[in-house]
Design a protein around this motif. Structure first.
Motif, mmCIF file in Angstrom:
data_model
loop_
_atom_site.group_PDB
_atom_site.id
_atom_site.type_symbol
_atom_site.label_atom_id
_atom_site.label_comp_id
_atom_site.label_asym_id
_atom_site.label_seq_id
_atom_site.Cartn_x
_atom_site.Cartn_y
_atom_site.Cartn_z
ATOM 1 N N ASP A 135 0.818 -1.219 0.000
ATOM 2 C CA ASP A 135 0.000 0.000 0.000
ATOM 3 C C ASP A 135 0.846 1.261 0.000
ATOM 4 N N PHE A 136 2.070 1.177 0.510
ATOM 5 C CA PHE A 136 2.911 2.361 0.629
ATOM 6 C C PHE A 136 4.026 2.398 -0.422
ATOM 7 N N ARG A 137 3.934 1.561 -1.409
ATOM 8 C CA ARG A 137 4.941 1.540 -2.464
ATOM 9 C C ARG A 137 4.805 2.790 -3.330
ATOM 10 N N LEU A 138 5.944 3.434 -3.623
ATOM 11 C CA LEU A 138 5.937 4.610 -4.493
ATOM 12 C C LEU A 138 5.840 4.150 -5.945
ATOM 13 N N ARG A 139 4.787 4.578 -6.625
ATOM 14 C CA ARG A 139 4.517 4.104 -7.983
ATOM 15 C C ARG A 139 4.912 5.101 -9.066
ATOM 16 N N TYR A 140 5.102 6.353 -8.690
ATOM 17 C CA TYR A 140 5.373 7.388 -9.680
ATOM 18 C C TYR A 140 6.473 8.315 -9.157
ATOM 19 N N PRO A 141 7.159 9.023 -10.061
ATOM 20 C CA PRO A 141 8.139 10.026 -9.610
ATOM 21 C C PRO A 141 7.421 11.147 -8.855
ATOM 22 N N MET A 142 8.034 11.595 -7.790
ATOM 23 C CA MET A 142 7.468 12.682 -6.990
ATOM 24 C C MET A 142 8.522 13.774 -6.836
ATOM 25 N N LYS A 143 8.083 15.028 -6.857
ATOM 26 C CA LYS A 143 8.983 16.161 -6.723
ATOM 27 C C LYS A 143 8.527 17.046 -5.573
ATOM 28 N N LEU A 144 9.489 17.453 -4.741
ATOM 29 C CA LEU A 144 9.178 18.298 -3.596
ATOM 30 C C LEU A 144 9.011 19.747 -4.075
ATOM 31 N N VAL A 145 7.799 20.274 -3.982
ATOM 32 C CA VAL A 145 7.485 21.626 -4.415
ATOM 33 C C VAL A 145 6.838 22.375 -3.262
ATOM 34 N N ASN A 146 7.505 23.437 -2.802
ATOM 35 C CA ASN A 146 6.979 24.244 -1.694
ATOM 36 C C ASN A 146 6.638 23.400 -0.463
ATOM 37 N N LYS A 148 5.831 20.255 -0.327
ATOM 38 C CA LYS A 148 4.924 19.136 -0.547
ATOM 39 C C LYS A 148 5.341 18.371 -1.807
ATOM 40 N N TYR A 149 5.147 17.044 -1.752
ATOM 41 C CA TYR A 149 5.497 16.230 -2.907
ATOM 42 C C TYR A 149 4.361 16.229 -3.914
ATOM 43 N N GLU A 150 4.747 16.453 -5.182
ATOM 44 C CA GLU A 150 3.785 16.432 -6.264
ATOM 45 C C GLU A 150 4.192 15.377 -7.287
ATOM 46 N N ARG A 151 3.204 14.736 -7.866
ATOM 47 C CA ARG A 151 3.480 13.715 -8.871
ATOM 48 C C ARG A 151 3.876 14.382 -10.182
ATOM 49 N N ILE A 152 4.954 13.848 -10.800
ATOM 50 C CA ILE A 152 5.382 14.332 -12.105
ATOM 51 C C ILE A 152 5.527 13.134 -13.041
ATOM 52 N N TRP A 154 7.361 10.566 -15.863
ATOM 53 C CA TRP A 154 8.693 9.980 -15.969
ATOM 54 C C TRP A 154 9.592 10.830 -16.862
ATOM 55 N N ASP A 155 9.051 11.348 -17.969
ATOM 56 C CA ASP A 155 9.850 12.187 -18.865
ATOM 57 C C ASP A 155 10.357 13.436 -18.145
ATOM 58 N N THR A 156 9.468 14.043 -17.370
ATOM 59 C CA THR A 156 9.864 15.240 -16.622
ATOM 60 C C THR A 156 10.971 14.914 -15.628
ATOM 61 N N ALA A 157 10.804 13.808 -14.901
ATOM 62 C CA ALA A 157 11.798 13.396 -13.899
ATOM 63 C C ALA A 157 13.155 13.139 -14.553
ATOM 64 N N LEU A 158 13.167 12.367 -15.638
ATOM 65 C CA LEU A 158 14.428 12.033 -16.300
ATOM 66 C C LEU A 158 15.094 13.280 -16.891
ATOM 67 N N ASN A 159 14.307 14.141 -17.486
ATOM 68 C CA ASN A 159 14.883 15.353 -18.085
ATOM 69 C C ASN A 159 15.460 16.296 -17.028
ATOM 70 N N GLU A 160 14.742 16.479 -15.937
ATOM 71 C CA GLU A 160 15.223 17.389 -14.889
ATOM 72 C C GLU A 160 16.467 16.838 -14.201
ATOM 73 N N ILE A 161 16.457 15.530 -13.912
ATOM 74 C CA ILE A 161 17.623 14.923 -13.251
ATOM 75 C C ILE A 161 18.838 14.981 -14.177
ATOM 76 N N SER A 162 18.639 14.652 -15.449
ATOM 77 C CA SER A 162 19.747 14.668 -16.411
ATOM 78 C C SER A 162 20.328 16.073 -16.550
ATOM 79 N N ALA A 163 19.445 17.057 -16.644
ATOM 80 C CA ALA A 163 19.911 18.440 -16.793
ATOM 81 C C ALA A 163 20.701 18.881 -15.572
ATOM 82 N N ARG A 164 20.233 18.510 -14.398
ATOM 83 C CA ARG A 164 20.926 18.890 -13.166
ATOM 84 C C ARG A 164 22.292 18.226 -13.075
#
Length: 480
Positions: A135-146, A148-152, A154-164
């Motif tokens: 029940d507590f398994r993380l199924r999607y990429p999450m980003k800490l915004v202000n 709080k974690y928001e769902r993003i 996979w493309d967004t996660a990979l692009n942002e991590i790669s750019a960083r």
């Protein structure tokens, strides 16, 4: 009266399912007590039927729970596949059949023809399915915004991590990023990670085997050339005596103990040496309590009695072992029974007993795990264990050897081909010849890989280990 009522209810349901009144009548007589006696065959048949009904009900519950994720799953109309996999909890590597219906993992079964787990699960392995359906398994990429974690996506996660990461590389060089692999990765994943880090231009990579069994790899490899377990779990059933020192297998590797228990049924002696009386010790023929951290004095104390009584395998030592004469000379001079007892707290009679059991019940094996390796002297403890087995001629024989129980399911594979900071896959090292070999293997130009590194010198310099990565963050570069 309660039994009769319950039985009648069960009988009615079975009658409806089986469609055989004679079958139900026979079962009714047995359960209701109408028969004055019950022979062994009837008892086993009826007991098995009761257990089978209970198991079927359990499996139906699992199917019903899982079917909510996919419409049509669990009603018998979906596509059912059986996927064979490996449990990821510990290093035993139990085989598991995952039953998949309409893409949903609905239940699991231990593999009965597996030579490792022999159709058994431990409590952890029985819950393996929950890794994918918790029940507590993380199924999607999450980003800490202000905050709080928001769902993003996979493309967004990979692009942002790669750019960083590319930004960090541009600003501070390739060694500004540290990569930690896993001993739960399979061989292919571990190999690919080391390849990727090499293309990134750094040797700053490692995995958790550095913490648990690096002392084993160094100790065993420096004794006979390769840092790995010499035998297999099921080969322990060929042992005549087993010495567990630094291993609480009953709790850390539960299924592995099945092989030891089978061996005991055919006469294998079991000795457990541990500061604590563990669940493994509860199964031992002999339990020896020693002072924590005093494994080497105890092992050398055993060797003292082996050499003193001529129990060593002289032909084996003459043919295959170099330097044992020096070991014998030092042990007989320095590790007398009084010194051993002073160091580890074990009386001479108990040390003698352990040595005699291992020497007179060959082939004999030795088992260790974190209890040996998690010491500042872990490397030396491992070498002492190897020397004991060489003295007895127990290396390279079925039922003997060093059974080194790992921590995770692929510690050995990740160590052999994975993200090590001081070597390329297969322990090739970091010399130019090793790099040229892998450049050819990977189909890239050697000079291209060299240019990825901050300098040619960094290409051949070992990276930071996982136990010291914090130094790379906190210390100034000139101190690292």
């Amino acid at each position: 009266m309660l039994l009769t009522k319950k039985s009648n209810s069960v009988h009615g349901e079975l009658a409806q399912r089986a469609g055989s009144s004679r079958f139900v009548h026979s079962l009714s007589r047995g359960l209701s007590g109408a028969l004055p006696t019950m022979d062994r065959r009837a008892f086993l048949r009826r007991s098995g039927m009761g257990v089978g009904v209970g198991l079927a009900a359990t499996q139906l519950t699992l199917v019903k729970k899982a079917s909510a994720a996919t419409p049509g799953a669990g009603d018998g109309t979906g596509k059912i596949e059986v996927k064979r996999t490996v449990c990821t909890h510990c290093s035993v590597g139990c085989a598991v059949d995952a039953v998949v219906e309409n893409g949903v993992w609905v239940r699991q079964e231990p593999v009965f023809d597996s030579p490792i787990n022999l159709g058994a699960h431990c409590a952890k392995g029985a819950a393996l399915r929950e890794h994918g359906h918790g029940d507590f398994r993380l199924r999607y990429p999450m980003k800490l915004v202000n905050g709080k974690y928001e769902r993003i996506s996979w493309d967004t996660a990979l692009n942002e991590i790669s750019a960083r990461m590319l930004e960090l590389r541009k600003q501070s060089g390739p060694d500004s990023v540290y990569v930690i692999g896993s001993s739960k990765h399979n061989n292919e994943q571990a190999y690919l990670l080391r390849k990727w880090v090499s293309f990134w231009g750094s040797n700053n990579c490692d995995h958790q085997a550095r913490i648990c069994h690096s002392t084993t790899v160094a100790g065993v490899a420096n004794t006979w050339g390769y840092g790995a377990m010499t035998n297999s779990y099921n080969d322990m059933q060929n042992s005549k005596c087993a010495l567990y020192i630094g291993s609480n297998a009953a709790e850390a590797h539960p299924v592995s103990l099945l092989h030891m228990l089978h061996a005991k049924e055919t006469g294998c002696k079991m000795i457990v040496v541990d500061p604590r009386f563990t669940r493994t010790a509860a199964k031992a023929d002999e339990y020896i309590r020693l002072r924590s951290g005093s494994d080497i004095p105890f092992l050398f104390g055993m060797l003292y009695h082996i050499f003193k009584n001529g129990w060593e395998d002289t032909k084996y030592i003459n043919d295959r072992v170099y330097g044992m004469d020096k070991v014998k000379e030092e042990i007989l001079a320095k590790w007398t029974p009084d010194k051993v007892e002073e160091a580890c707290g074990v009386p001479e009679a108990r040390v003698y007993m352990a040595a005699e059991m291992m020497a007179k019940n060959r082939p004999s094996t030795i088992v260790w795990c974190m209890g040996q390796t998690q010491h500042t002297t872990g490397n030396a403890v491992v070498r002492a264990s190897c020397i004991l087995q060489l003295a007895l001629g127990n290396v390279g024989v079925s039922g003997g050897g060093t059974n080194i129980f790992r921590g995770h399911d692929n510690v050995q594979g990740a160590t052999d081909v994975g993200p090590n900071p001081d070597s390329l896959p297969g322990y090739y090292g970091l010399l130019e010849g090793s790099w040229k070999h892998f450049a050819k293997t990977w189909g890239v130009d050697f000079d291209w890989i060299k240019a990825r590194y901050a300098s040619p010198a960094m290409m051949g310099k070992p990276g930071i280990t996982v136990s010291r990565w914090i130094d790379g963050v906190m210390e100034k570069n000139e101190f690292i």
